[in-house]
Design a protein around this motif. Sequence first.
Motif, PDB file in Angstrom:
ATOM      1  N   LYS A   1      25.957 -53.740   9.825  1.00 47.81           N
ATOM      2  CA  LYS A   1      26.817 -52.932   9.063  1.00 47.81           C
ATOM      3  C   LYS A   1      26.862 -51.671   9.768  1.00 47.81           C
ATOM      4  CE  LYS A   1      25.786 -55.011   4.375  1.00 47.81           C
ATOM      5  NZ  LYS A   1      25.112 -54.716   3.270  1.00 47.81           N
ATOM      6  N   ARG A   2      25.711 -51.059  10.337  1.00 45.21           N
ATOM      7  CA  ARG A   2      25.857 -49.723  10.875  1.00 45.21           C
ATOM      8  C   ARG A   2      26.843 -49.719  12.065  1.00 45.21           C
ATOM      9  NH1 ARG A   2      20.322 -49.340  10.619  1.00 45.21           N
ATOM     10  NH2 ARG A   2      19.987 -49.537  12.859  1.00 45.21           N
TER      11      ARG A   2
ATOM     12  N   SER B   1      28.968 -51.936  12.943  1.00 43.07           N
ATOM     13  CA  SER B   1      30.443 -52.362  12.859  1.00 43.07           C
ATOM     14  C   SER B   1      31.417 -51.313  12.223  1.00 43.07           C
ATOM     15  CB  SER B   1      30.243 -53.625  12.193  1.00 43.07           C
ATOM     16  OG  SER B   1      29.936 -53.742  10.731  1.00 43.07           O
ATOM     17  N   GLN B   2      30.836 -50.517  11.381  1.00 43.25           N
ATOM     18  CA  GLN B   2      31.448 -49.702  10.666  1.00 43.25           C
ATOM     19  C   GLN B   2      32.690 -48.842  11.364  1.00 43.25           C
ATOM     20  OE1 GLN B   2      29.135 -47.300   8.182  1.00 43.25           O
ATOM     21  NE2 GLN B   2      28.341 -46.200   9.785  1.00 43.25           N
TER      22      GLN B   2
ATOM     23  N   GLU C   1      36.156 -51.647   5.881  1.00 46.00           N
ATOM     24  CA  GLU C   1      35.306 -52.066   4.935  1.00 46.00           C
ATOM     25  C   GLU C   1      36.119 -53.311   4.084  1.00 46.00           C
ATOM     26  OE1 GLU C   1      32.472 -50.187   1.296  1.00 46.00           O
ATOM     27  OE2 GLU C   1      33.751 -48.897   2.302  1.00 46.00           O
TER      28      GLU C   1
END
Lengths: 228, 228
Positions: A62-63, A65-66, A71
């Motif tokens: 998540k970190r 790819s953001q 989202e």
Amino acid sequence: MKRAVIIVAGGKGVRMGLSTPKQFLDIAGIPILCRTVGQFRSFDPSIDVLIALPAQYIDYWKRISQAFLPEGSYRIVKGGEERFHSVKNAINALSPDTDLVGVHDGVRPLVSVSCIAQCYTTAALKGNAVPCINPPESIRTVLTDGTSKIIDRNTVKLIQTPQVFHAEVLRHAYAQQYEPSFTDDASVVERFGEKINLIDGDRSNIKITTLEDISYAEYVVGKTKKVH
Amino acid sequence: MKRAVIIVAGGKGVRMGLSTPKQFLDIAGIPILCRTVGQFRSFDPSIDVLIALPAQYIDYWKRISQAFLPEGSYRIVKGGEERFHSVKNAINALSPDTDLVGVHDGVRPLVSVSCIAQCYTTAALKGNAVPCINPPESIRTVLTDGTSKIIDRNTVKLIQTPQVFHAEVLRHAYAQQYEPSFTDDASVVERFGEKINLIDGDRSNIKITTLEDISYAEYVVGKTKKVH
């Protein structure tokens, strides 16, 4: 036509001897798995993307790819013990109105949008589609006594992904008991009694397994300027 | 122990769509074929190197190689119509006291000296040695009715070079009539009645067929700093 893709990213980095699993490594500044997701979203912006990840890497993913993926552009499912179990978990998370499901290796970020499109189109018409290439080398088969024999390489295909199926077929096929011979989704669906439709893949749609493969990939993405 | 290697460099550049055949292209400043020859000379400085080249490229090759290979470090034989005929021409040019002959693809410059050494050592003991790797993908076989079936990839090997043989065996095997099923030297020797000994190759010993492969190769040679 509601489409989904299951992206299998269960690697734990063991084979490459790295602390970071290869699906998270960068190709020209963008993590491999972000590139893979990006190709499917370029094909169909409303595709349902399910990423099967080892539990211990979900936060890490998540970190990293953001910065690259909006989202809500994908969903995460927990990876299982074998690839089979990861795909099964993702199938259970599919929305019931899904028509077509692809299954793709997270470490094949070089898949072209046109290859993806051809797989989904063929699967819509024929029930499934599996991309393949001809082997560039001679092929031998190893017999049970340990000796080997040449086999006609024109009769052999190296199998790639995405492998795309009617959702109902894939769901039923994955209700079977796991067997070690299930090395890909086509083998699961075939055991369930379906004929597999092979279509032409691209030689550059490689599975990234070594650092040399990353420099190959950097060349390919630099040439095509396909950055997401 | 007198060793020779036949390096097949018959490519005319057609497949890559280039005016320069790929065996002459540079990897980090050194032509591919010079690198290939260099690896065999690193293994055995007195090895007899025979390069099978298309007649129209012999002068060109001499010009581009002179900065990298000492005079007398190789001999040239004329390439034939098929790979089989090129190898046969080279066999006819072998010195009669040759014990072991390897046959190697000119466009496999990344072969390691240790792989070469293992092939010659095994061939000395067992009559022949052929390096191979496990396929990284699932494998399917195409049946005569056009359908396909998965085959256990553990029973399949992708075949590389150098393929090394006792000189007398190779000479006799190449006295056979040419057949289109002869895709490599192991297939010729096997048809002659010999058992083939497979040994472990290296995944990085690729056959360079695309521009992407060249960037892969530049990464490998940059990492190993093995420049001749």
